[in-house]
Design a protein around this motif. Structure first.
Motif, short mmCIF file in Angstrom:
data_model
loop_
_atom_site.label_atom_id
_atom_site.label_comp_id
_atom_site.label_asym_id
_atom_site.label_seq_id
_atom_site.Cartn_x
_atom_site.Cartn_y
_atom_site.Cartn_z
N LEU A 13 35.83 20.82 52.59
CA LEU A 13 35.04 21.98 52.99
C LEU A 13 35.88 23.06 53.68
CD1 LEU A 13 31.80 20.22 54.31
CD2 LEU A 13 32.14 21.41 52.12
N SER A 14 36.94 22.66 54.38
CA SER A 14 37.78 23.65 55.05
C SER A 14 38.50 24.53 54.03
CB SER A 14 38.80 22.95 55.96
OG SER A 14 38.15 22.26 56.99
N ILE A 15 39.04 23.92 52.98
CA ILE A 15 39.72 24.70 51.94
C ILE A 15 38.71 25.56 51.20
CG2 ILE A 15 41.11 24.58 49.84
CD1 ILE A 15 42.36 22.01 50.92
N ARG A 16 37.55 25.03 50.93
CA ARG A 16 36.51 25.82 50.26
C ARG A 16 36.13 27.04 51.12
NH1 ARG A 16 32.33 24.49 46.26
NH2 ARG A 16 30.71 26.10 46.37
N ALA A 17 35.98 26.85 52.43
CA ALA A 17 35.65 27.97 53.31
C ALA A 17 36.76 29.02 53.32
CB ALA A 17 35.39 27.45 54.73
N ALA A 18 38.01 28.57 53.29
CA ALA A 18 39.13 29.51 53.22
C ALA A 18 39.09 30.30 51.92
CB ALA A 18 40.45 28.76 53.35
N LEU A 19 38.74 29.64 50.83
CA LEU A 19 38.62 30.34 49.55
C LEU A 19 37.55 31.42 49.62
CD1 LEU A 19 39.07 30.75 46.53
CD2 LEU A 19 37.58 28.78 46.11
N VAL A 20 36.41 31.11 50.17
CA VAL A 20 35.33 32.08 50.28
C VAL A 20 35.75 33.26 51.15
CG1 VAL A 20 32.97 32.45 51.09
CG2 VAL A 20 33.53 30.38 49.83
N ARG A 21 36.48 32.99 52.24
CA ARG A 21 36.98 34.09 53.08
C ARG A 21 37.91 35.00 52.29
NH1 ARG A 21 37.51 29.94 56.93
NH2 ARG A 21 39.76 29.84 56.63
N LEU A 22 38.79 34.44 51.51
CA LEU A 22 39.71 35.25 50.72
C LEU A 22 38.97 36.04 49.65
CD1 LEU A 22 42.65 32.72 50.24
CD2 LEU A 22 42.65 34.75 51.70
N LEU A 23 37.96 35.44 49.04
CA LEU A 23 37.18 36.13 48.01
C LEU A 23 36.35 37.26 48.61
CD1 LEU A 23 35.90 33.02 46.03
CD2 LEU A 23 37.51 34.74 45.17
N GLY A 24 35.88 37.07 49.81
CA GLY A 24 35.05 38.09 50.45
C GLY A 24 33.62 38.09 49.97
N LYS A 25 33.21 37.11 49.19
CA LYS A 25 31.84 36.99 48.71
C LYS A 25 31.64 35.57 48.20
CE LYS A 25 33.13 39.16 44.30
NZ LYS A 25 32.84 40.27 43.36
N THR A 198 45.28 19.69 52.05
CA THR A 198 45.88 20.82 52.76
C THR A 198 46.11 21.98 51.81
OG1 THR A 198 46.99 19.31 54.29
CG2 THR A 198 47.89 21.54 54.14
N ALA A 199 45.97 23.20 52.36
CA ALA A 199 46.27 24.42 51.61
C ALA A 199 46.95 25.41 52.53
CB ALA A 199 44.98 25.03 51.04
N ILE A 200 47.63 26.38 51.94
CA ILE A 200 48.26 27.47 52.68
C ILE A 200 47.64 28.77 52.19
CG2 ILE A 200 50.41 28.62 53.27
CD1 ILE A 200 51.84 25.98 52.41
N ALA A 201 46.97 29.48 53.08
CA ALA A 201 46.34 30.75 52.74
C ALA A 201 47.27 31.88 53.16
CB ALA A 201 44.99 30.88 53.44
N VAL A 202 47.47 32.84 52.26
CA VAL A 202 48.34 33.98 52.52
C VAL A 202 47.57 35.25 52.19
CG1 VAL A 202 50.56 35.08 52.05
CG2 VAL A 202 50.34 32.59 51.87
N ALA A 203 47.41 36.11 53.20
CA ALA A 203 46.70 37.38 52.99
C ALA A 203 47.20 38.39 54.00
CB ALA A 203 45.20 37.19 53.15
N ASP A 204 47.49 39.59 53.52
CA ASP A 204 47.92 40.69 54.38
C ASP A 204 49.11 40.30 55.25
OD1 ASP A 204 45.80 42.29 53.41
OD2 ASP A 204 44.43 41.36 54.84
N GLY A 205 50.02 39.53 54.69
CA GLY A 205 51.23 39.15 55.41
C GLY A 205 51.06 38.00 56.37
N CYS A 206 49.85 37.47 56.50
CA CYS A 206 49.59 36.36 57.42
C CYS A 206 49.53 35.04 56.65
CB CYS A 206 48.27 36.58 58.16
SG CYS A 206 48.28 38.04 59.22
N VAL A 207 50.14 34.01 57.21
CA VAL A 207 50.17 32.69 56.60
C VAL A 207 49.40 31.72 57.49
CG1 VAL A 207 51.64 30.79 55.82
CG2 VAL A 207 52.41 33.17 55.54
N GLU A 208 48.44 31.02 56.90
CA GLU A 208 47.60 30.08 57.66
C GLU A 208 47.53 28.76 56.93
OE1 GLU A 208 42.92 29.47 59.03
OE2 GLU A 208 43.51 31.19 57.80
N VAL A 209 47.80 27.67 57.63
CA VAL A 209 47.62 26.33 57.07
C VAL A 209 46.18 25.90 57.31
CG1 VAL A 209 48.33 23.93 57.15
CG2 VAL A 209 50.04 25.73 57.41
N VAL A 210 45.52 25.48 56.23
CA VAL A 210 44.15 24.99 56.28
C VAL A 210 44.18 23.52 55.88
CG1 VAL A 210 41.81 25.26 55.39
CG2 VAL A 210 43.31 27.27 55.63
N SER A 211 43.78 22.62 56.78
CA SER A 211 44.00 21.21 56.47
C SER A 211 42.96 20.30 57.11
CB SER A 211 45.39 20.78 56.95
OG SER A 211 45.64 19.43 56.62
#
Length: 220
Positions: A13-25, A198-211
């Motif tokens: 669920l954490s990786i899924r939530a990160a995906l939704v944040r990146l998608l913006g919808k 675990t996943a690594i989210a990268v957006a606008d120059g920011c790197v976040e580990v989601v795990s």
């Protein structure tokens, strides 16, 4: 382009939530293209594993089954044989590219040959979801131990991020933390070892580990 770099896909669920944040919808409002190309470059992959990746099967854990508004398949090896004006709108209209594992150097080759690599900087609103090699292709190098394609000149990949990835931590007998440490010393870059949760989210120059699992970092 926004990146969600995973080892095993959207596995919790954490990786899924990160995906939704990146998608913006919501996922249900997004158009997806699945890219299986990397599989053809790896000797352990083939038609059956490609089917598992692209098929939305009941009870499956495929990225295809997340509930997209629409889902198509984009095979990069075919793109050089057709007019760019035909396939370019397919990519530009997609909200997300779902890029499977296999061999990252093979995938890198066909991203360049097809023209997709050159297109990436213009896809500012698109999310790239990588699985294993589909994530590693965005790094500068994958390390010789992860090169299975006989046509590879070396282990270099696209370098859209400044770190490398050791995937499938503890998922296989050969992917131990000790092996990841040896790999990191050889590769000489900042790096992450990540497991299937675990996943690594990268957006606008920011790197976040989601795990919800295990991961570690290595300095250059």
């Amino acid at each position: 382009m926004k990146l969600l770099l995973t080892s095993g896909g959207v596995t919790n669920l954490s990786i899924r939530a990160a995906l939704v944040r990146l998608l913006g919808k919501p996922i249900a409002e997004c158009r997806a293209l699945a890219v299986p190309t990397a599989q053809w470059g790896h000797p352990m992959c083939g038609p059956a594993s490609v089917r598992r990746f692209v098929a939305d099967e009941p009870g499956g854990r495929s990225l295809a089954g997340l509930g997209w508004a629409s889902l198509g398949v984009l095979e990069l090896t075919a793109l050089p044989t057709i007019d760019v004006d035909r396939w370019l709108p397919w990519v530009q209209d997609a909200d997300v590219l779902l890029v499977d594992g296999g061999d990252a150097t093979y995938l890198c080759h066909w991203m360049r040959e097809s023209g997709l690599a050159d297109l990436l900087p213009s896809l500012t609103g698109t999310v790239w979801v990588g699985v294993s090699a589909g994530s590693m292709v965005m790094t500068p190098r994958v390390g010789a131990r992860f090169v299975e394609w006989s046509g590879a000149v070396d282990d270099r990949t696209l370098g859209l991020v400044d770190f490398s990835i050791f995937p499938h931590l503890d998922a296989f007998p050969t992917n131990t933390l000790a092996e990841a440490q040896r790999w990191a010393r050889d590769i000489g870059l900042p790096a992450y070892a990540i497991d299937e949760q675990t996943a690594i989210a990268v957006a606008d120059g920011c790197v976040e580990v989601v795990s919800e699992g295990s991961w570690t970092t290595f300095e250059a």
